[in-house]
Design a protein around this motif. Structure first.
Motif, short mmCIF file in Angstrom:
data_model
loop_
_atom_site.label_atom_id
_atom_site.label_comp_id
_atom_site.label_asym_id
_atom_site.label_seq_id
_atom_site.Cartn_x
_atom_site.Cartn_y
_atom_site.Cartn_z
N ILE A 16 0.38 -2.71 -12.07
CA ILE A 16 -0.50 -1.58 -11.79
C ILE A 16 -1.94 -2.03 -12.02
CG2 ILE A 16 -1.12 0.77 -12.46
CD1 ILE A 16 1.83 1.08 -13.35
N GLY A 17 -2.75 -1.93 -10.97
CA GLY A 17 -4.13 -2.41 -11.07
C GLY A 17 -4.19 -3.91 -10.94
N CYS A 18 -3.74 -4.44 -9.80
CA CYS A 18 -3.55 -5.89 -9.65
C CYS A 18 -4.85 -6.68 -9.48
CB CYS A 18 -2.63 -6.17 -8.48
SG CYS A 18 -3.31 -5.77 -6.86
N GLY A 19 -5.94 -6.03 -9.10
CA GLY A 19 -7.19 -6.77 -8.93
C GLY A 19 -7.05 -7.90 -7.93
N SER A 20 -7.30 -9.12 -8.36
CA SER A 20 -7.24 -10.28 -7.45
C SER A 20 -5.82 -10.70 -7.11
CB SER A 20 -7.97 -11.47 -8.08
OG SER A 20 -7.28 -11.90 -9.24
N GLY A 21 -4.84 -10.18 -7.84
CA GLY A 21 -3.45 -10.54 -7.58
C GLY A 21 -2.98 -11.75 -8.36
N PHE A 22 -3.74 -12.17 -9.36
CA PHE A 22 -3.41 -13.38 -10.11
C PHE A 22 -2.00 -13.33 -10.70
CE2 PHE A 22 -3.24 -15.66 -14.17
CZ PHE A 22 -3.39 -16.96 -13.70
N LEU A 23 -1.67 -12.23 -11.37
CA LEU A 23 -0.33 -12.15 -11.97
C LEU A 23 0.76 -12.10 -10.91
CD1 LEU A 23 -0.94 -9.83 -15.04
CD2 LEU A 23 -0.62 -12.29 -15.00
N GLY A 24 0.45 -11.53 -9.76
CA GLY A 24 1.41 -11.54 -8.66
C GLY A 24 1.66 -12.95 -8.15
N ILE A 25 0.61 -13.76 -8.12
CA ILE A 25 0.75 -15.16 -7.71
C ILE A 25 1.62 -15.91 -8.71
CG2 ILE A 25 -0.53 -17.33 -7.41
CD1 ILE A 25 -2.87 -15.51 -6.35
N LEU A 37 2.60 -4.99 -6.16
CA LEU A 37 1.23 -5.02 -6.62
C LEU A 37 0.57 -3.73 -6.17
CD1 LEU A 37 0.19 -8.66 -5.61
CD2 LEU A 37 1.23 -7.88 -7.73
N THR A 38 -0.07 -3.05 -7.09
CA THR A 38 -0.74 -1.80 -6.74
C THR A 38 -2.18 -1.84 -7.21
OG1 THR A 38 -0.20 -0.70 -8.83
CG2 THR A 38 1.42 -0.53 -7.07
N ASP A 39 -3.02 -1.08 -6.52
CA ASP A 39 -4.38 -0.90 -6.97
C ASP A 39 -4.93 0.34 -6.30
OD1 ASP A 39 -7.24 -1.37 -7.75
OD2 ASP A 39 -6.37 -3.26 -8.41
N TYR A 40 -6.01 0.84 -6.82
CA TYR A 40 -6.64 2.07 -6.36
C TYR A 40 -7.23 1.93 -4.97
CZ TYR A 40 -9.90 6.00 -6.42
OH TYR A 40 -10.59 7.13 -6.12
N ASP A 41 -7.81 0.79 -4.69
CA ASP A 41 -8.60 0.57 -3.48
C ASP A 41 -7.87 -0.34 -2.50
OD1 ASP A 41 -10.55 -0.32 -1.61
OD2 ASP A 41 -12.15 -0.05 -3.07
N ASP A 42 -7.77 0.07 -1.24
CA ASP A 42 -7.09 -0.75 -0.23
C ASP A 42 -7.80 -2.08 -0.02
OD1 ASP A 42 -4.99 0.95 0.26
OD2 ASP A 42 -5.92 1.91 1.99
N SER A 65 -2.10 3.33 1.75
CA SER A 65 -2.38 4.13 0.57
C SER A 65 -2.41 5.61 0.93
CB SER A 65 -3.73 3.73 0.00
OG SER A 65 -4.14 4.64 -0.98
N ASN A 66 -1.91 6.42 0.06
CA ASN A 66 -2.01 7.86 0.27
C ASN A 66 -3.07 8.44 -0.66
OD1 ASN A 66 -0.70 7.69 -2.15
ND2 ASN A 66 0.96 9.06 -1.62
N HIS A 67 -4.07 7.63 -0.96
CA HIS A 67 -5.15 8.04 -1.86
C HIS A 67 -5.81 9.32 -1.38
CE1 HIS A 67 -8.71 8.02 -4.30
NE2 HIS A 67 -9.45 7.96 -3.23
N GLU A 68 -6.10 9.42 -0.09
CA GLU A 68 -6.77 10.62 0.43
C GLU A 68 -5.91 11.86 0.23
OE1 GLU A 68 -9.90 11.07 1.38
OE2 GLU A 68 -10.18 9.00 0.76
N THR A 69 -4.61 11.74 0.43
CA THR A 69 -3.71 12.87 0.22
C THR A 69 -3.73 13.29 -1.25
OG1 THR A 69 -2.28 12.14 2.01
CG2 THR A 69 -1.31 13.66 0.42
N LEU A 70 -3.66 12.33 -2.15
CA LEU A 70 -3.70 12.64 -3.57
C LEU A 70 -5.02 13.28 -3.97
CD1 LEU A 70 -2.01 9.46 -5.04
CD2 LEU A 70 -1.01 11.73 -4.82
N LYS A 71 -6.10 12.79 -3.39
CA LYS A 71 -7.42 13.33 -3.69
C LYS A 71 -7.52 14.79 -3.23
CE LYS A 71 -12.31 12.37 -2.93
NZ LYS A 71 -13.27 11.49 -2.26
N ARG A 72 -7.02 15.07 -2.01
CA ARG A 72 -7.06 16.45 -1.50
C ARG A 72 -6.22 17.37 -2.39
NH1 ARG A 72 -6.47 13.90 3.49
NH2 ARG A 72 -4.26 14.44 3.53
N ARG A 73 -5.04 16.93 -2.79
CA ARG A 73 -4.18 17.75 -3.65
C ARG A 73 -4.85 18.00 -5.00
NH1 ARG A 73 1.66 14.95 -2.48
NH2 ARG A 73 1.91 15.76 -0.37
#
Length: 83
Positions: A16-25, A37-42, A65-73
């Motif tokens: 959660i909050g992968c940033g550059s993806g280092f741990l995913g690598i 890998l998840t993060d707030y920003d596409d 991302s369904n960020h806009e849907t979550l923001k509207r809700r």
């Protein structure tokens, strides 16, 4: 992780909050069953995906991302609470 690869091998990993993806690598090299890998920003996720492609043989399956849907809700709930 490198000292204890068995903590990841054949398991599902969620970052959660992968940033550059280092741990995913790093995780990709340790062969988990699957990882997310998840993060707030596409834009950040696109960057993490590019880093993963450049440093491993892995690619990510991207879901929009369904960020806009979550923001509207969230805004609707806030308005409801205020009235």
């Amino acid at each position: 992780l490198l000292a204890h690869p068995d903590t990841i091998q054949r398991k599902t990993v969620l970052e959660i909050g992968c940033g550059s993806g280092f741990l995913g690598i790093v995780s990709a090299g340790l062969r988990p069953k699957r990882y997310f890998l998840t993060d707030y920003d596409d834009t950040i996720l696109l960057n993490a995906h590019e880093n993963l492609k450049r440093n491993t043989n892995e690619t990510l399956k991207r879901r929009k991302s369904n960020h806009e849907t979550l923001k509207r809700r969230s805004e609707a709930l806030k308005r409801s609470a205020e009235s």
